[in-house]
Scaffold this active site. Structure first.
Site, PDB file in Angstrom:
ATOM      1  N   GLY A 191       3.099   1.341  -6.269  1.00 16.60           N
ATOM      2  CA  GLY A 191       1.907   1.424  -5.765  1.00 16.60           C
ATOM      3  C   GLY A 191       0.917  -0.195  -5.068  1.00 16.60           C
ATOM      4  N   ASN A 192      -0.086  -0.222  -5.666  1.00 16.74           N
ATOM      5  CA  ASN A 192      -1.106  -1.225  -4.760  1.00 16.74           C
ATOM      6  C   ASN A 192      -1.201  -2.565  -6.163  1.00 16.74           C
ATOM      7  OD1 ASN A 192      -3.531  -0.662  -6.555  1.00 16.74           O
ATOM      8  ND2 ASN A 192      -4.089   0.727  -4.971  1.00 16.74           N
ATOM      9  N   ALA A 210      -3.636  -3.489  -8.223  1.00 19.90           N
ATOM     10  CA  ALA A 210      -4.655  -3.079  -8.137  1.00 19.90           C
ATOM     11  C   ALA A 210      -4.204  -2.514  -9.623  1.00 19.90           C
ATOM     12  CB  ALA A 210      -6.095  -2.863  -8.058  1.00 19.90           C
ATOM     13  N   VAL A 211      -3.487  -1.777  -9.878  1.00 20.62           N
ATOM     14  CA  VAL A 211      -3.652  -0.320 -10.465  1.00 20.62           C
ATOM     15  C   VAL A 211      -1.974  -0.735 -11.007  1.00 20.62           C
ATOM     16  CG1 VAL A 211      -2.396   2.162 -10.174  1.00 20.62           C
ATOM     17  CG2 VAL A 211      -3.884   1.190  -8.340  1.00 20.62           C
ATOM     18  N   GLU A 244       6.626  -1.890  -8.402  1.00 17.74           N
ATOM     19  CA  GLU A 244       6.879  -1.589  -6.523  1.00 17.74           C
ATOM     20  C   GLU A 244       5.442  -1.997  -6.079  1.00 17.74           C
ATOM     21  OE1 GLU A 244       9.164  -2.272  -3.437  1.00 17.74           O
ATOM     22  OE2 GLU A 244      10.344  -2.655  -5.904  1.00 17.74           O
ATOM     23  N   CYS A 273       6.044  -1.108   2.819  1.00 14.95           N
ATOM     24  CA  CYS A 273       5.124  -2.837   2.510  1.00 14.95           C
ATOM     25  C   CYS A 273       6.315  -3.957   3.535  1.00 14.95           C
ATOM     26  CB  CYS A 273       5.107  -2.960   1.285  1.00 14.95           C
ATOM     27  SG  CYS A 273       7.023  -3.226   0.534  1.00 14.95           S
TER      28      CYS A 273
END
Length: 335
Positions: free
Chosen positions: A194-195, A197-198, A216, A250
């Site tokens: 994911g991103n 921030a998380v 990832e 991505c």
């Protein structure tokens, strides 16, 4: 076992850890059996999964099979083909002062209970492909589908218990509260896609238990176009990479940069339309072919790469009497 009443995350983890401690997941026969059943789940329910992916993301059936269903089937086939080789103990050097008759080797053992958190852009593949590696390594698995792809999440939550060992594999649906509750538990490996921030939240939670993580995360993917390249081929590949999955990958190209002095074929593709003969003659501008052109990604959250080449199989390395955690890395390339 009846799972009609949803379990609390803490109860799920405790139940799976109890199963792992019995040694049930360690035999190769159990691992390969789970992989074959997962393969059957995909081949027998491909149409249902494709329909769920279309509901969530508008994916065509062709793209659903190519990037998610068949992709994971190939991952399973590759793992089954090479699993015996990957599990084979490897000789390790022994310091001379320990004696000439001493021997050592590296052996791969399962870690325990693994958490897999999937994103929304490849909601089936990026949940199941890391599970392939975790199951192949003999781990119990908690699978957390993305709540932002609810149809796919519901389909997987129904199918996975119907095909896999429910005492060793569990699906936990939900949003932020459920994910937060899961991260409060102790896992032996966490795989998150994911991103950033998380990803930081996942890493902070894992640090509380010294749990190793595989993150990832999304990023930028610049493309350098060398002089002498066949531009028709380049344009086709860039378009395919950029528009696959509506651009939500991505490794989708984000910027392209040609060489500073491109060969003649670049000029008609990059220069402005020619001036009509009736118009006054203007002094030509310097070529802009050496400048970078940017095709920035959309404002969606960063997304993730296909899973054939990721580190997904949590394992423990044992060399002689010492132990240390590690992860396996699959050697497959993304499509």
């Amino acid at each position: 076992m009846n799972h009609s009443t949803p379990e609390q995350p803490a109860d799920v983890v405790a139940r799976l850890r109890a199963t792992f401690r019995t040694g049930r997941t360690k035999p190769v026969e159990w691992r390969t059996g789970q992989l074959r059943r997962l393969r059957a789940m995909l081949t027998e329910n491909g149409a249902a999964l494709a329909a769920a992916l279309h509901t969530d993301l508008g994916k065509s059936s062709t793209e659903a099979y190519r990037t998610e269903i068949d992709f994971t089937v190939r991952e399973i086939d590759h793992t089954l083909e090479h699993l015996d080789e990957w599990l084979r103990p490897e000789s390790a050097p022994v310091p001379a002062h320990l004696g000439g008759d001493a021997t050592a080797w590296t052996q791969y053992d399962p870690l325990g209970v693994v958490l897999v958190i999937a994103p929304w852009n490849y909601p089936a593949q990026l949940l199941l492909a890391p599970m392939v590696g975790a199951l192949a390594s003999g781990n119990a698995v908690v699978a957390k589908p993305s709540e932002l792809a609810p149809a796919t999440s519901a389909a997987l939550a129904e199918l996975i218990p119907a095909y896999l060992d429910t005492d060793a594999v569990a699906v936990v649906e939900g949003g932020i509260p459920e994910t937060t509750a899961l991260l409060a538990e102790r896992f032996d490996h966490i795989f998150y896609t994911g991103n950033g921030a998380v990803g930081r939240i996942v890493m902070r939670a894992a640090a509380e238990h010294l749990t190793p993580v595989a993150l990832e995360l999304g990023g930028k993917s610049p493309v350098f176009v060398d002089r002498g390249t066949d531009l028709d081929v380049v344009a086709d590949r860039l378009a395919r990479g950029k528009f696959l999955n509506a651009g939500q990958t991505c490794v989708a190209p984000t910027t392209s940069s040609p060489t500073r002095r491109p060969p003649p074929p670049w000029r008609p593709r990059w220069s402005a339309p020619s001036t009509p003969s009736s118009a006054p003659t203007r002094r030509p501008r310097p070529s802009t072919a050496g400048s970078s052109t940017s095709a920035t990604s959309t404002g969606f959250p960063p997304c993730s790469t296909p899973a054939g080449w990721r580190s997904a199989a949590a394992a423990t390395v044992r060399t002689s009497t010492s132990r240390r955690p590690c992860s396996w890395t699959s050697t497959r390339s993304p499509p």
